[in-house]
Write a protein that holds these residues in place. Structure first.
Motif, mmCIF file in Angstrom:
data_model
loop_
_atom_site.group_PDB
_atom_site.id
_atom_site.type_symbol
_atom_site.label_atom_id
_atom_site.label_comp_id
_atom_site.label_asym_id
_atom_site.label_seq_id
_atom_site.Cartn_x
_atom_site.Cartn_y
_atom_site.Cartn_z
ATOM 1 N N ASP A 4 -48.994 45.044 20.596
ATOM 2 C CA ASP A 4 -49.526 46.221 19.891
ATOM 3 C C ASP A 4 -48.496 47.348 19.834
ATOM 4 O OD1 ASP A 4 -51.886 44.970 19.515
ATOM 5 O OD2 ASP A 4 -53.068 46.242 20.869
ATOM 6 N N GLU A 5 -47.860 47.599 20.975
ATOM 7 C CA GLU A 5 -46.833 48.653 20.999
ATOM 8 C C GLU A 5 -45.689 48.303 20.065
ATOM 9 O OE1 GLU A 5 -46.983 50.505 25.495
ATOM 10 O OE2 GLU A 5 -46.142 48.509 25.240
ATOM 11 N N ALA A 6 -45.255 47.046 20.124
ATOM 12 C CA ALA A 6 -44.146 46.636 19.265
ATOM 13 C C ALA A 6 -44.515 46.804 17.794
ATOM 14 C CB ALA A 6 -43.763 45.190 19.566
ATOM 15 N N ALA A 7 -45.758 46.504 17.453
ATOM 16 C CA ALA A 7 -46.183 46.651 16.055
ATOM 17 C C ALA A 7 -46.133 48.115 15.618
ATOM 18 C CB ALA A 7 -47.596 46.086 15.875
ATOM 19 N N LEU A 8 -46.523 49.019 16.527
ATOM 20 C CA LEU A 8 -46.475 50.453 16.189
ATOM 21 C C LEU A 8 -45.032 50.931 16.035
ATOM 22 C CD1 LEU A 8 -49.245 51.867 18.581
ATOM 23 C CD2 LEU A 8 -49.345 51.764 16.076
ATOM 24 N N VAL A 9 -44.167 50.468 16.936
ATOM 25 C CA VAL A 9 -42.754 50.858 16.840
ATOM 26 C C VAL A 9 -42.165 50.327 15.534
ATOM 27 C CG1 VAL A 9 -40.464 50.448 17.862
ATOM 28 C CG2 VAL A 9 -42.383 51.140 19.326
ATOM 29 N N LYS A 10 -42.460 49.074 15.222
ATOM 30 C CA LYS A 10 -41.900 48.482 13.995
ATOM 31 C C LYS A 10 -42.393 49.186 12.745
ATOM 32 C CE LYS A 10 -41.203 44.093 16.124
ATOM 33 N NZ LYS A 10 -41.141 42.687 16.233
ATOM 34 N N SER A 11 -43.687 49.440 12.681
ATOM 35 C CA SER A 11 -44.202 50.025 11.436
ATOM 36 C C SER A 11 -43.713 51.457 11.268
ATOM 37 C CB SER A 11 -45.722 49.929 11.352
ATOM 38 O OG SER A 11 -46.295 50.686 12.385
ATOM 39 N N SER A 12 -43.522 52.175 12.377
ATOM 40 C CA SER A 12 -43.002 53.537 12.207
ATOM 41 C C SER A 12 -41.501 53.512 11.910
ATOM 42 C CB SER A 12 -43.342 54.432 13.399
ATOM 43 O OG SER A 12 -42.960 53.858 14.612
ATOM 44 N N TRP A 13 -40.768 52.596 12.558
ATOM 45 C CA TRP A 13 -39.322 52.502 12.282
ATOM 46 C C TRP A 13 -39.081 52.156 10.813
ATOM 47 C CZ3 TRP A 13 -35.192 54.572 13.856
ATOM 48 C CH2 TRP A 13 -33.938 54.021 13.576
ATOM 49 N N ASP A 14 -39.938 51.292 10.262
ATOM 50 C CA ASP A 14 -39.802 50.927 8.842
ATOM 51 C C ASP A 14 -39.835 52.146 7.921
ATOM 52 O OD1 ASP A 14 -39.469 48.246 9.235
ATOM 53 O OD2 ASP A 14 -41.572 47.720 8.869
ATOM 54 N N GLN A 15 -40.499 53.209 8.371
ATOM 55 C CA GLN A 15 -40.618 54.400 7.523
ATOM 56 C C GLN A 15 -39.338 55.240 7.487
ATOM 57 O OE1 GLN A 15 -44.367 56.527 8.650
ATOM 58 N NE2 GLN A 15 -44.981 54.569 9.537
ATOM 59 N N VAL A 16 -38.440 55.035 8.443
ATOM 60 C CA VAL A 16 -37.220 55.880 8.481
ATOM 61 C C VAL A 16 -35.905 55.097 8.568
ATOM 62 C CG1 VAL A 16 -38.359 57.907 9.485
ATOM 63 C CG2 VAL A 16 -37.376 56.175 11.004
ATOM 64 N N LYS A 17 -35.982 53.775 8.649
ATOM 65 C CA LYS A 17 -34.752 53.024 8.938
ATOM 66 C C LYS A 17 -33.726 53.076 7.809
ATOM 67 C CE LYS A 17 -36.522 48.546 7.560
ATOM 68 N NZ LYS A 17 -37.186 47.327 7.996
ATOM 69 N N HIS A 18 -34.117 53.596 6.677
ATOM 70 C CA HIS A 18 -33.116 53.768 5.612
ATOM 71 C C HIS A 18 -32.588 55.204 5.534
ATOM 72 C CE1 HIS A 18 -33.638 49.676 4.549
ATOM 73 N NE2 HIS A 18 -34.923 49.840 4.299
ATOM 74 N N ASN A 19 -32.992 56.031 6.493
ATOM 75 C CA ASN A 19 -32.523 57.430 6.527
ATOM 76 C C ASN A 19 -31.349 57.581 7.493
ATOM 77 O OD1 ASN A 19 -34.976 57.576 5.221
ATOM 78 N ND2 ASN A 19 -35.890 59.057 6.591
ATOM 79 N N GLU A 20 -30.404 56.631 7.443
ATOM 80 C CA GLU A 20 -29.340 56.596 8.445
ATOM 81 C C GLU A 20 -28.609 57.931 8.604
ATOM 82 O OE1 GLU A 20 -29.563 54.562 5.844
ATOM 83 O OE2 GLU A 20 -29.400 52.452 6.449
ATOM 84 N N VAL A 21 -28.162 58.480 7.476
ATOM 85 C CA VAL A 21 -27.358 59.706 7.539
ATOM 86 C C VAL A 21 -28.188 60.873 8.072
ATOM 87 C CG1 VAL A 21 -26.250 61.454 6.047
ATOM 88 C CG2 VAL A 21 -25.626 59.033 5.835
ATOM 89 N N ASP A 22 -29.420 60.926 7.609
ATOM 90 C CA ASP A 22 -30.339 61.980 8.029
ATOM 91 C C ASP A 22 -30.571 61.946 9.550
ATOM 92 O OD1 ASP A 22 -31.763 63.965 6.738
ATOM 93 O OD2 ASP A 22 -33.649 62.828 6.768
ATOM 94 N N ILE A 23 -30.683 60.735 10.098
ATOM 95 C CA ILE A 23 -30.941 60.592 11.535
ATOM 96 C C ILE A 23 -29.713 61.025 12.339
ATOM 97 C CG2 ILE A 23 -31.357 58.903 13.397
ATOM 98 C CD1 ILE A 23 -33.132 57.346 11.343
ATOM 99 N N LEU A 24 -28.523 60.573 11.943
ATOM 100 C CA LEU A 24 -27.320 60.964 12.685
ATOM 101 C C LEU A 24 -27.080 62.477 12.564
ATOM 102 C CD1 LEU A 24 -24.997 59.950 14.486
ATOM 103 C CD2 LEU A 24 -23.616 59.663 12.416
ATOM 104 N N TYR A 25 -27.371 63.004 11.379
ATOM 105 C CA TYR A 25 -27.243 64.447 11.177
ATOM 106 C C TYR A 25 -28.144 65.200 12.163
ATOM 107 C CZ TYR A 25 -27.342 69.001 8.836
ATOM 108 O OH TYR A 25 -27.253 70.351 8.562
ATOM 109 N N ALA A 26 -29.388 64.747 12.304
ATOM 110 C CA ALA A 26 -30.331 65.427 13.212
ATOM 111 C C ALA A 26 -29.827 65.379 14.657
ATOM 112 C CB ALA A 26 -31.718 64.783 13.104
ATOM 113 N N VAL A 27 -29.234 64.245 15.047
ATOM 114 C CA VAL A 27 -28.715 64.116 16.419
ATOM 115 C C VAL A 27 -27.542 65.077 16.636
ATOM 116 C CG1 VAL A 27 -27.537 62.547 18.040
ATOM 117 C CG2 VAL A 27 -29.477 61.700 16.680
ATOM 118 N N PHE A 28 -26.585 65.087 15.708
ATOM 119 C CA PHE A 28 -25.409 65.952 15.850
ATOM 120 C C PHE A 28 -25.789 67.432 15.774
ATOM 121 C CE2 PHE A 28 -21.781 62.891 14.293
ATOM 122 C CZ PHE A 28 -22.028 62.059 15.380
#
Ligand code: HEM
Length: 143
Positions: A4-28
């Motif tokens: 169940d946890e893995a399914a929640l992680v996967k479905s939420s990751w699917d919503q942002v996994k194409h925002n690569e630049v945006d994610i690294l920008y937020a970290v930096f």
């Protein structure tokens, strides 16, 4: 992770996994000392590097790594593979002088990004928390 946890992680990751630049920008943006560990980015203005090819390349590496771990999660038979991947990540980053507290800050920035870009709630937060506790524990042994 439970399935169940893995399914929640996967479905939420699917919503942002194409925002690569945006994610690294937020970290930096949140942790400039993380940016400063990169020879190719140290001392540069974040907004001026974020549209460059090197930034996209590195953002894709990080996000692909996370995608790989997320894909393997929730299945007992993949535990050893996850352990091997994250142990190598920890070793390679130790060699670059990356610290535990930087990994913890990366986690904080990632969760903050997720919480404002995916359908978020208590169950999703708890699933990510469990996933990140597990992966950080493996990486920390090397850092
Ligand atoms: C590579 C720094 C966290 C995934 C690198 C490189 C640096 C670096 C300097 C080499 C870049 C290059 O030569 O082009 C940091 C710092 C971190 C951090 C300061 C502080 C939190 C992470 C995390 C992940 C990650 C949490 C995974 C989710 C990667 C990957 C590579 C990489 C996949 C490319 C493969 C490799 O060379 O090891 N990182 N990193 N990094 N990092 Fe990180």
């Amino acid at each position: 992770l439970s399935s169940d946890e893995a399914a929640l992680v996967k479905s939420s990751w699917d919503q942002v996994k194409h925002n690569e630049v945006d994610i690294l920008y937020a970290v930096f943006k949140a942790y400039p000392d993380i940016q400063a560990k990169f020879p190719q980015f140290v001392g540069k203005d974040l907004d001026s590097i974020k549209d460059g090819r090197e930034f996209a390349t590195h953002a894709t590496r990080i996000v692909s790594f996370l995608s790989e771990v997320v894909t393997l999660s929730g299945n007992e038979s993949n535990l050893a593979a996850v352990h091997t991947l994250v142990t190598k990540l920890g070793k390679d980053h130790k060699a670059r002088g990356v610290t535990k507290s930087q990994f913890t800050n990366f986690r904080t920035a990632l969760v903050s990004y997720l919480s404002s870009h995916v359908s978020w709630g208590e169950n999703v937060a708890a699933a990510w928390n469990h996933a990140l506790d597990n992966t950080m524990a493996i990486a920390f042994k090397q850092l």
